[in-house]
Write a protein that holds these residues in place. Structure first.
Motif, PDB file in Angstrom:
ATOM      1  N   LEU A 156      -2.919  -3.824  -5.236  1.00  0.00           N
ATOM      2  CA  LEU A 156      -3.100  -4.919  -4.292  1.00  0.00           C
ATOM      3  C   LEU A 156      -3.233  -6.165  -5.148  1.00  0.00           C
ATOM      4  O   LEU A 156      -4.116  -6.234  -6.001  1.00  0.00           O
ATOM      5  N   THR A 190      -2.754 -13.189  -4.349  1.00  0.00           N
ATOM      6  CA  THR A 190      -2.027 -14.347  -4.854  1.00  0.00           C
ATOM      7  C   THR A 190      -2.893 -15.594  -4.813  1.00  0.00           C
ATOM      8  O   THR A 190      -2.465 -16.660  -5.225  1.00  0.00           O
ATOM      9  N   LEU A 200       1.169  -4.526  -2.977  1.00  0.00           N
ATOM     10  CA  LEU A 200       0.908  -5.284  -1.756  1.00  0.00           C
ATOM     11  C   LEU A 200       0.407  -6.659  -2.168  1.00  0.00           C
ATOM     12  O   LEU A 200      -0.524  -6.771  -2.967  1.00  0.00           O
ATOM     13  N   TYR A 201       1.032  -7.667  -1.619  1.00  0.00           N
ATOM     14  CA  TYR A 201       0.625  -9.031  -1.930  1.00  0.00           C
ATOM     15  C   TYR A 201      -0.183  -9.597  -0.774  1.00  0.00           C
ATOM     16  O   TYR A 201       0.160  -9.386   0.382  1.00  0.00           O
ATOM     17  N   GLY A 202      -1.203 -10.300  -1.108  1.00  0.00           N
ATOM     18  CA  GLY A 202      -2.001 -10.887  -0.048  1.00  0.00           C
ATOM     19  C   GLY A 202      -3.189 -11.649  -0.605  1.00  0.00           C
ATOM     20  O   GLY A 202      -3.171 -12.086  -1.756  1.00  0.00           O
ATOM     21  N   PHE A 203      -4.210 -11.779   0.242  1.00  0.00           N
ATOM     22  CA  PHE A 203      -5.385 -12.514  -0.174  1.00  0.00           C
ATOM     23  C   PHE A 203      -6.605 -11.603  -0.103  1.00  0.00           C
ATOM     24  O   PHE A 203      -6.806 -10.909   0.893  1.00  0.00           O
ATOM     25  N   CYS A 204      -7.376 -11.605  -1.164  1.00  0.00           N
ATOM     26  CA  CYS A 204      -8.558 -10.766  -1.184  1.00  0.00           C
ATOM     27  C   CYS A 204      -9.656 -11.411  -0.333  1.00  0.00           C
ATOM     28  O   CYS A 204      -9.505 -12.525   0.150  1.00  0.00           O
ATOM     29  N   ASN A 205     -10.714 -10.683  -0.213  1.00  0.00           N
ATOM     30  CA  ASN A 205     -11.801 -11.116   0.660  1.00  0.00           C
ATOM     31  C   ASN A 205     -12.309 -12.520   0.313  1.00  0.00           C
ATOM     32  O   ASN A 205     -12.617 -13.318   1.183  1.00  0.00           O
ATOM     33  N   LYS A 261      -9.583 -15.299   1.363  1.00  0.00           N
ATOM     34  CA  LYS A 261      -9.251 -15.515   2.768  1.00  0.00           C
ATOM     35  C   LYS A 261      -9.976 -16.749   3.263  1.00  0.00           C
ATOM     36  O   LYS A 261     -11.035 -17.095   2.770  1.00  0.00           O
ATOM     37  N   GLU A 318       1.221 -20.866  -3.682  1.00  0.00           N
ATOM     38  CA  GLU A 318      -0.205 -21.014  -3.381  1.00  0.00           C
ATOM     39  C   GLU A 318      -0.503 -20.852  -1.899  1.00  0.00           C
ATOM     40  O   GLU A 318      -1.493 -20.256  -1.514  1.00  0.00           O
ATOM     41  N   CYS A 319       0.373 -21.406  -1.080  1.00  0.00           N
ATOM     42  CA  CYS A 319       0.093 -21.366   0.349  1.00  0.00           C
ATOM     43  C   CYS A 319       0.665 -20.108   0.987  1.00  0.00           C
ATOM     44  O   CYS A 319       0.610 -19.936   2.201  1.00  0.00           O
ATOM     45  N   GLY A 320       1.202 -19.221   0.163  1.00  0.00           N
ATOM     46  CA  GLY A 320       1.606 -17.919   0.672  1.00  0.00           C
ATOM     47  C   GLY A 320       3.009 -17.844   1.231  1.00  0.00           C
ATOM     48  O   GLY A 320       3.431 -16.801   1.699  1.00  0.00           O
ATOM     49  N   HIS A 347       6.573 -15.762  -2.767  1.00  0.00           N
ATOM     50  CA  HIS A 347       5.855 -15.085  -3.811  1.00  0.00           C
ATOM     51  C   HIS A 347       6.698 -14.717  -4.991  1.00  0.00           C
ATOM     52  O   HIS A 347       7.893 -14.570  -4.922  1.00  0.00           O
ATOM     53  N   GLU A 348       5.981 -14.646  -6.098  1.00  0.00           N
ATOM     54  CA  GLU A 348       6.639 -14.488  -7.381  1.00  0.00           C
ATOM     55  C   GLU A 348       7.054 -13.046  -7.600  1.00  0.00           C
ATOM     56  O   GLU A 348       6.318 -12.128  -7.306  1.00  0.00           O
ATOM     57  N   ARG A 349       8.217 -12.912  -8.145  1.00  0.00           N
ATOM     58  CA  ARG A 349       8.683 -11.591  -8.560  1.00  0.00           C
ATOM     59  C   ARG A 349       9.271 -11.713  -9.951  1.00  0.00           C
ATOM     60  O   ARG A 349       9.677 -12.783 -10.369  1.00  0.00           O
ATOM     61  N   PHE A 363      -8.489  -6.835   2.429  1.00  0.00           N
ATOM     62  CA  PHE A 363      -7.390  -7.564   1.856  1.00  0.00           C
ATOM     63  C   PHE A 363      -6.472  -7.997   2.985  1.00  0.00           C
ATOM     64  O   PHE A 363      -6.209  -7.223   3.903  1.00  0.00           O
ATOM     65  N   LYS A 364      -6.024  -9.221   2.935  1.00  0.00           N
ATOM     66  CA  LYS A 364      -5.084  -9.667   3.954  1.00  0.00           C
ATOM     67  C   LYS A 364      -3.689  -9.697   3.338  1.00  0.00           C
ATOM     68  O   LYS A 364      -3.339 -10.632   2.614  1.00  0.00           O
ATOM     69  N   ALA A 365      -2.910  -8.668   3.601  1.00  0.00           N
ATOM     70  CA  ALA A 365      -1.601  -8.550   2.962  1.00  0.00           C
ATOM     71  C   ALA A 365      -0.540  -9.262   3.787  1.00  0.00           C
ATOM     72  O   ALA A 365      -0.564  -9.223   5.005  1.00  0.00           O
ATOM     73  N   TYR A 366       0.381  -9.935   3.127  1.00  0.00           N
ATOM     74  CA  TYR A 366       1.452 -10.591   3.853  1.00  0.00           C
ATOM     75  C   TYR A 366       2.816 -10.113   3.373  1.00  0.00           C
ATOM     76  O   TYR A 366       3.837 -10.501   3.923  1.00  0.00           O
ATOM     77  N   ALA A 367       2.835  -9.308   2.355  1.00  0.00           N
ATOM     78  CA  ALA A 367       4.119  -8.843   1.844  1.00  0.00           C
ATOM     79  C   ALA A 367       3.902  -7.615   0.979  1.00  0.00           C
ATOM     80  O   ALA A 367       2.790  -7.350   0.537  1.00  0.00           O
TER      81      ALA A 367
END
Lengths: 142, 142
Positions: free
Chosen positions: A95, A98, A133-138, A141, B67-69, B72-74, B124-128
DNA sequence: AAAAAGATAGAAAAAGTTTTTCATCGTCAC
DNA sequence: GTGACGATGAAAAACTTTTTCTATCTTTTT
Protein backbone atom coordinates in the motif's frame (compact mmCIF):
# COMPACT_ATOMS: atom_id res chain seq x y z
CA UNK A 1 19.44 -18.92 0.33
CA UNK A 2 22.13 -21.32 -0.77
CA UNK A 3 19.90 -22.30 -3.65
CA UNK A 4 19.44 -18.73 -4.69
CA UNK A 5 23.16 -18.30 -4.98
CA UNK A 6 23.36 -21.45 -7.03
CA UNK A 7 20.83 -20.04 -9.44
CA UNK A 8 23.01 -17.00 -9.80
CA UNK A 9 26.13 -19.09 -10.34
CA UNK A 10 24.43 -21.11 -13.02
CA UNK A 11 23.15 -18.02 -14.72
CA UNK A 12 26.60 -16.50 -14.68
CA UNK A 13 28.16 -19.70 -15.96
CA UNK A 14 25.57 -19.95 -18.71
CA UNK A 15 26.59 -16.54 -19.97
CA UNK A 16 30.26 -17.47 -19.72
CA UNK A 17 30.82 -14.86 -17.13
CA UNK A 18 32.79 -15.31 -13.95
CA UNK A 19 31.74 -15.71 -10.40
CA UNK A 20 34.18 -13.33 -8.80
CA UNK A 21 34.75 -12.47 -5.18
CA UNK A 22 33.09 -9.13 -5.64
CA UNK A 23 30.02 -10.65 -7.18
CA UNK A 24 29.88 -13.27 -4.50
CA UNK A 25 30.06 -10.68 -1.78
CA UNK A 26 27.46 -8.43 -3.33
CA UNK A 27 25.06 -11.28 -3.97
CA UNK A 28 25.45 -12.65 -0.46
CA UNK A 29 24.89 -9.27 1.09
CA UNK A 30 21.88 -8.68 -1.08
CA UNK A 31 20.29 -12.03 -0.27
CA UNK A 32 20.64 -11.40 3.44
CA UNK A 33 18.69 -8.24 3.08
CA UNK A 34 15.00 -8.50 3.80
CA UNK A 35 13.41 -5.31 2.58
CA UNK A 36 13.87 -3.33 -0.59
CA UNK A 37 17.30 -1.89 -0.87
CA UNK A 38 18.75 0.71 -3.17
CA UNK A 39 22.05 0.31 -4.97
CA UNK A 40 23.58 3.01 -2.85
CA UNK A 41 22.45 1.33 0.36
CA UNK A 42 23.76 -2.04 -0.71
CA UNK A 43 27.02 -0.39 -1.65
CA UNK A 44 27.33 0.99 1.87
CA UNK A 45 26.73 -2.43 3.35
CA UNK A 46 29.41 -3.95 1.19
CA UNK A 47 32.07 -1.31 1.70
CA UNK A 48 33.07 -2.46 5.22
CA UNK A 49 33.75 -5.95 3.91
CA UNK A 50 35.58 -4.83 0.81
CA UNK A 51 36.55 -1.18 1.02
CA UNK A 52 37.94 -1.01 -2.47
CA UNK A 53 34.80 -2.11 -4.21
CA UNK A 54 33.29 0.28 -6.72
CA UNK A 55 29.75 1.54 -6.89
CA UNK A 56 29.64 0.62 -10.55
CA UNK A 57 30.25 -3.00 -9.66
CA UNK A 58 27.28 -3.00 -7.35
CA UNK A 59 25.14 -1.52 -10.10
CA UNK A 60 26.37 -4.12 -12.52
CA UNK A 61 25.78 -7.01 -10.16
CA UNK A 62 22.27 -5.93 -9.24
CA UNK A 63 21.53 -5.79 -12.90
CA UNK A 64 22.63 -9.39 -13.27
CA UNK A 65 20.52 -10.38 -10.31
CA UNK A 66 17.50 -8.76 -11.89
CA UNK A 67 18.22 -10.43 -15.22
CA UNK A 68 18.26 -13.90 -13.74
CA UNK A 69 15.07 -13.24 -11.84
CA UNK A 70 16.47 -13.26 -8.32
CA UNK A 71 15.82 -9.59 -7.76
CA UNK A 72 12.98 -7.35 -8.76
CA UNK A 73 13.25 -3.70 -9.46
CA UNK A 74 10.85 -1.45 -7.67
CA UNK A 75 10.42 2.22 -7.60
CA UNK A 76 8.68 4.09 -4.89
CA UNK A 77 9.18 7.54 -6.26
CA UNK A 78 12.10 8.67 -4.16
CA UNK A 79 14.37 8.81 -7.14
CA UNK A 80 16.21 5.62 -6.44
CA UNK A 81 15.56 2.21 -7.88
CA UNK A 82 15.19 -0.40 -5.19
CA UNK A 83 15.69 -4.11 -5.42
CA UNK A 84 13.98 -6.89 -3.57
CA UNK A 85 14.87 -10.54 -3.78
CA UNK A 86 12.18 -12.70 -5.18
CA UNK A 87 13.32 -16.25 -4.62
CA UNK A 88 11.18 -18.37 -2.32
CA UNK A 89 10.09 -15.32 -0.60
CA UNK A 90 6.94 -14.33 1.01
CA UNK A 91 5.46 -11.85 -1.30
CA UNK A 92 5.08 -8.37 -0.02
CA UNK A 93 2.39 -6.42 -1.64
CA UNK A 94 2.31 -2.75 -0.99
CA UNK A 95 0.00 0.00 0.00
CA UNK A 96 1.70 3.17 -1.10
CA UNK A 97 0.65 6.49 0.31
CA UNK A 98 1.13 9.16 -2.28
CA UNK A 99 0.65 11.77 0.39
CA UNK A 100 3.61 11.03 2.64
CA UNK A 101 5.33 8.17 0.88
CA UNK A 102 4.62 5.67 3.62
CA UNK A 103 4.63 2.06 2.47
CA UNK A 104 2.57 -0.57 4.19
CA UNK A 105 3.28 -4.19 3.31
CA UNK A 106 0.60 -6.80 3.29
CA UNK A 107 -0.13 -10.31 2.23
CA UNK A 108 -3.35 -11.86 1.22
CA UNK A 109 -3.65 -15.49 0.30
CA UNK A 110 -7.10 -15.07 -1.17
CA UNK A 111 -5.78 -12.64 -3.71
CA UNK A 112 -2.93 -14.97 -4.51
CA UNK A 113 -5.37 -17.78 -5.12
CA UNK A 114 -7.33 -15.61 -7.52
CA UNK A 115 -4.14 -14.67 -9.26
CA UNK A 116 -3.24 -18.30 -9.77
CA UNK A 117 -6.66 -18.91 -11.14
CA UNK A 118 -6.33 -16.08 -13.61
CA UNK A 119 -2.95 -17.36 -14.68
CA UNK A 120 -4.38 -20.82 -15.21
CA UNK A 121 -7.29 -19.52 -17.23
CA UNK A 122 -4.89 -17.71 -19.49
CA UNK A 123 -2.61 -20.71 -19.81
CA UNK A 124 0.03 -18.71 -18.13
CA UNK A 125 2.72 -19.99 -15.82
CA UNK A 126 3.28 -17.20 -13.32
CA UNK A 127 6.31 -17.12 -11.10
CA UNK A 128 5.99 -13.71 -9.53
CA UNK A 129 3.62 -10.87 -9.08
CA UNK A 130 3.49 -7.29 -8.04
CA UNK A 131 0.48 -5.68 -6.46
CA UNK A 132 0.49 -2.08 -5.43
CA UNK A 133 -2.39 -0.04 -4.12
CA UNK A 134 -2.01 3.70 -4.32
CA UNK A 135 -3.86 5.98 -2.04
CA UNK A 136 -3.74 8.04 1.11
CA UNK A 137 -2.93 6.68 4.52
CA UNK A 138 -4.85 7.55 7.62
CA UNK A 139 -2.65 10.55 8.38
CA UNK A 140 -2.91 11.97 4.90
CA UNK A 141 -6.63 11.68 4.43
CA UNK A 142 -8.51 14.88 4.81
CA UNK B 1 -12.48 15.23 -17.44
CA UNK B 2 -13.95 18.57 -16.58
CA UNK B 3 -14.33 17.33 -13.04
CA UNK B 4 -10.71 16.33 -12.91
CA UNK B 5 -9.65 19.84 -13.78
CA UNK B 6 -11.93 21.18 -11.11
CA UNK B 7 -10.24 18.98 -8.55
CA UNK B 8 -6.95 20.44 -9.62
CA UNK B 9 -8.25 23.98 -9.43
CA UNK B 10 -9.58 23.42 -5.96
CA UNK B 11 -6.35 21.88 -4.82
CA UNK B 12 -4.42 24.80 -6.23
CA UNK B 13 -6.76 27.31 -4.62
CA UNK B 14 -6.53 25.51 -1.30
CA UNK B 15 -2.80 25.97 -1.29
CA UNK B 16 -3.19 29.59 -2.31
CA UNK B 17 -1.45 28.97 -5.54
CA UNK B 18 -2.52 30.26 -8.88
CA UNK B 19 -4.18 28.60 -11.78
CA UNK B 20 -2.06 30.03 -14.55
CA UNK B 21 -2.25 29.58 -18.28
CA UNK B 22 0.77 27.32 -18.24
CA UNK B 23 -0.71 25.11 -15.58
CA UNK B 24 -4.01 25.00 -17.37
CA UNK B 25 -2.38 24.00 -20.61
CA UNK B 26 -0.22 21.34 -19.03
CA UNK B 27 -3.07 19.85 -17.05
CA UNK B 28 -5.37 19.78 -20.05
CA UNK B 29 -2.78 18.15 -22.21
CA UNK B 30 -2.03 15.62 -19.54
CA UNK B 31 -5.66 14.71 -19.00
CA UNK B 32 -6.18 14.10 -22.68
CA UNK B 33 -3.40 11.57 -22.64
CA UNK B 34 -4.49 7.98 -22.24
CA UNK B 35 -1.35 6.02 -21.49
CA UNK B 36 1.54 6.70 -19.20
CA UNK B 37 3.53 9.68 -20.26
CA UNK B 38 6.92 10.94 -19.20
CA UNK B 39 7.62 14.54 -18.30
CA UNK B 40 9.75 14.93 -21.37
CA UNK B 41 7.01 13.54 -23.61
CA UNK B 42 4.41 15.80 -22.10
CA UNK B 43 6.76 18.72 -22.51
CA UNK B 44 7.04 17.94 -26.21
CA UNK B 45 3.27 17.86 -26.57
CA UNK B 46 2.95 21.21 -24.88
CA UNK B 47 5.69 23.00 -26.76
CA UNK B 48 3.69 23.48 -30.00
CA UNK B 49 0.94 25.21 -28.07
CA UNK B 50 3.22 27.34 -25.96
CA UNK B 51 6.74 27.38 -27.37
CA UNK B 52 8.22 29.38 -24.56
CA UNK B 53 7.20 27.02 -21.81
CA UNK B 54 9.96 25.58 -19.70
CA UNK B 55 10.59 21.96 -18.88
CA UNK B 56 10.81 22.84 -15.23
CA UNK B 57 7.25 24.09 -15.30
CA UNK B 58 6.07 20.77 -16.65
CA UNK B 59 7.94 18.99 -13.88
CA UNK B 60 6.44 21.28 -11.31
CA UNK B 61 2.93 20.88 -12.61
CA UNK B 62 3.10 17.11 -12.80
CA UNK B 63 4.24 17.16 -9.24
CA UNK B 64 1.17 19.12 -8.28
CA UNK B 65 -1.02 16.70 -10.19
CA UNK B 66 0.52 13.82 -8.34
CA UNK B 67 0.10 15.59 -5.02
CA UNK B 68 -3.59 16.10 -5.50
CA UNK B 69 -4.06 12.50 -6.56
CA UNK B 70 -4.97 13.07 -10.18
CA UNK B 71 -1.81 11.51 -11.51
CA UNK B 72 0.38 8.89 -10.22
CA UNK B 73 3.93 8.01 -10.79
CA UNK B 74 5.01 4.81 -12.39
CA UNK B 75 8.34 3.51 -13.30
CA UNK B 76 8.99 0.90 -15.91
CA UNK B 77 12.71 0.81 -15.56
CA UNK B 78 13.64 2.94 -18.51
CA UNK B 79 14.99 5.68 -16.32
CA UNK B 80 12.10 8.03 -16.73
CA UNK B 81 9.24 8.53 -14.36
CA UNK B 82 5.94 8.23 -16.09
CA UNK B 83 2.61 9.64 -15.07
CA UNK B 84 -0.81 8.23 -15.59
CA UNK B 85 -4.04 9.91 -14.67
CA UNK B 86 -5.96 8.08 -12.08
CA UNK B 87 -9.31 9.79 -12.03
CA UNK B 88 -12.25 7.61 -12.99
CA UNK B 89 -10.13 5.36 -15.02
CA UNK B 90 -10.37 1.73 -15.88
CA UNK B 91 -7.61 -0.24 -14.27
CA UNK B 92 -5.58 -2.47 -16.48
CA UNK B 93 -4.09 -5.45 -14.79
CA UNK B 94 -1.47 -7.31 -16.68
CA UNK B 95 -0.08 -10.74 -17.26
CA UNK B 96 3.42 -10.14 -18.52
CA UNK B 97 5.30 -12.88 -20.30
CA UNK B 98 8.99 -12.51 -19.63
CA UNK B 99 9.68 -14.97 -22.39
CA UNK B 100 8.30 -13.10 -25.37
CA UNK B 101 7.11 -9.85 -23.83
CA UNK B 102 3.47 -10.48 -24.58
CA UNK B 103 1.08 -8.60 -22.33
CA UNK B 104 -2.39 -9.89 -21.57
CA UNK B 105 -4.79 -7.51 -19.91
CA UNK B 106 -7.40 -8.66 -17.50
CA UNK B 107 -9.84 -7.44 -14.92
CA UNK B 108 -11.15 -9.27 -11.93
CA UNK B 109 -13.76 -7.79 -9.70
CA UNK B 110 -13.16 -10.32 -6.93
CA UNK B 111 -9.59 -9.22 -6.61
CA UNK B 112 -10.68 -5.61 -6.60
CA UNK B 113 -13.08 -6.31 -3.79
CA UNK B 114 -10.31 -7.89 -1.77
CA UNK B 115 -8.11 -4.93 -2.48
CA UNK B 116 -10.72 -2.55 -1.17
CA UNK B 117 -11.03 -4.65 1.92
CA UNK B 118 -7.30 -4.55 2.52
CA UNK B 119 -7.28 -0.80 2.06
CA UNK B 120 -10.07 -0.43 4.55
CA UNK B 121 -8.37 -2.64 7.12
CA UNK B 122 -5.29 -0.47 6.88
CA UNK B 123 -7.26 2.73 7.11
CA UNK B 124 -6.12 3.51 3.67
CA UNK B 125 -8.02 5.40 1.03
CA UNK B 126 -6.98 3.78 -2.24
CA UNK B 127 -7.66 5.44 -5.57
CA UNK B 128 -5.68 3.25 -7.90
CA UNK B 129 -3.86 -0.01 -8.11
CA UNK B 130 -1.41 -1.90 -10.21
CA UNK B 131 -1.35 -5.64 -10.46
CA UNK B 132 1.15 -7.43 -12.60
CA UNK B 133 1.73 -11.15 -12.89
CA UNK B 134 5.05 -12.21 -14.34
CA UNK B 135 5.48 -15.55 -15.97
CA UNK B 136 5.50 -17.48 -19.20
CA UNK B 137 2.67 -17.61 -21.67
CA UNK B 138 1.49 -20.77 -23.33
CA UNK B 139 3.91 -20.40 -26.23
CA UNK B 140 6.89 -19.80 -23.99
CA UNK B 141 6.33 -22.58 -21.49
CA UNK B 142 8.72 -25.44 -21.74
C1' DA C 1 55.95 -21.49 -19.07
C1' DA C 2 54.85 -17.67 -21.93
C1' DA C 3 51.69 -15.44 -24.73
C1' DA C 4 47.15 -14.41 -26.15
C1' DA C 5 42.40 -13.68 -25.44
C1' DG C 6 38.68 -12.44 -22.81
C1' DA C 7 36.33 -10.72 -18.80
C1' DT C 8 36.34 -7.83 -14.51
C1' DA C 9 37.07 -4.23 -11.49
C1' DG C 10 37.68 0.35 -9.92
C1' DA C 11 38.04 5.25 -10.93
C1' DA C 12 36.59 8.79 -13.36
C1' DA C 13 33.98 10.72 -16.87
C1' DA C 14 29.75 10.97 -19.13
C1' DA C 15 24.94 10.79 -19.73
C1' DG C 16 20.52 11.56 -18.37
C1' DT C 17 16.79 12.92 -15.32
C1' DT C 18 14.97 15.93 -11.88
C1' DT C 19 15.38 19.82 -8.75
C1' DT C 20 16.88 24.26 -7.44
C1' DT C 21 18.41 28.87 -8.08
C1' DC C 22 17.85 33.32 -9.75
C1' DA C 23 16.29 37.32 -12.05
C1' DT C 24 12.25 38.83 -14.12
C1' DC C 25 7.46 39.11 -14.96
C1' DG C 26 2.55 39.23 -13.97
C1' DT C 27 -1.29 39.64 -10.88
C1' DC C 28 -3.85 41.21 -7.18
C1' DA C 29 -4.84 44.14 -3.21
C1' DC C 30 -4.50 48.38 -1.45
C1' DG D 1 0.79 53.36 -9.12
C1' DT D 2 3.14 50.67 -5.47
C1' DG D 3 4.19 46.72 -2.87
C1' DA D 4 3.82 41.91 -2.00
C1' DC D 5 3.99 37.46 -3.63
C1' DG D 6 3.79 33.61 -6.44
C1' DA D 7 5.04 31.82 -11.18
C1' DT D 8 8.01 31.36 -15.00
C1' DG D 9 11.94 30.23 -18.05
C1' DA D 10 16.75 29.56 -18.44
C1' DA D 11 20.58 27.95 -16.58
C1' DA D 12 22.96 25.74 -13.04
C1' DA D 13 23.17 22.25 -9.79
C1' DA D 14 22.25 17.86 -7.80
C1' DC D 15 21.62 13.13 -8.27
C1' DT D 16 21.33 8.58 -10.07
C1' DT D 17 22.95 5.41 -13.37
C1' DT D 18 25.79 4.04 -17.29
C1' DT D 19 29.86 4.04 -19.92
C1' DT D 20 34.68 4.48 -20.84
C1' DC D 21 39.28 3.42 -19.95
C1' DT D 22 43.18 1.13 -18.20
C1' DA D 23 45.17 -2.28 -15.40
C1' DT D 24 44.58 -6.75 -13.65
C1' DC D 25 43.25 -11.43 -13.32
C1' DT D 26 41.74 -16.06 -15.51
C1' DT D 27 41.65 -19.17 -18.76
C1' DT D 28 43.15 -21.06 -22.90
C1' DT D 29 46.45 -21.82 -26.41
C1' DT D 30 50.83 -22.53 -28.05
Amino acid sequence: MKEAKEIFEKYIAGKKLKFTNQRNLIVETFLKEEGHISTEELYRKVIPKAPSIGLATVYRTLKLLAECGLAHERNFGDGQTRYEHSYEHIHHDHLICTGCGKIIEFENTDIEKLQNEIARKNKFKAYAHKLELYGFCNDCKK
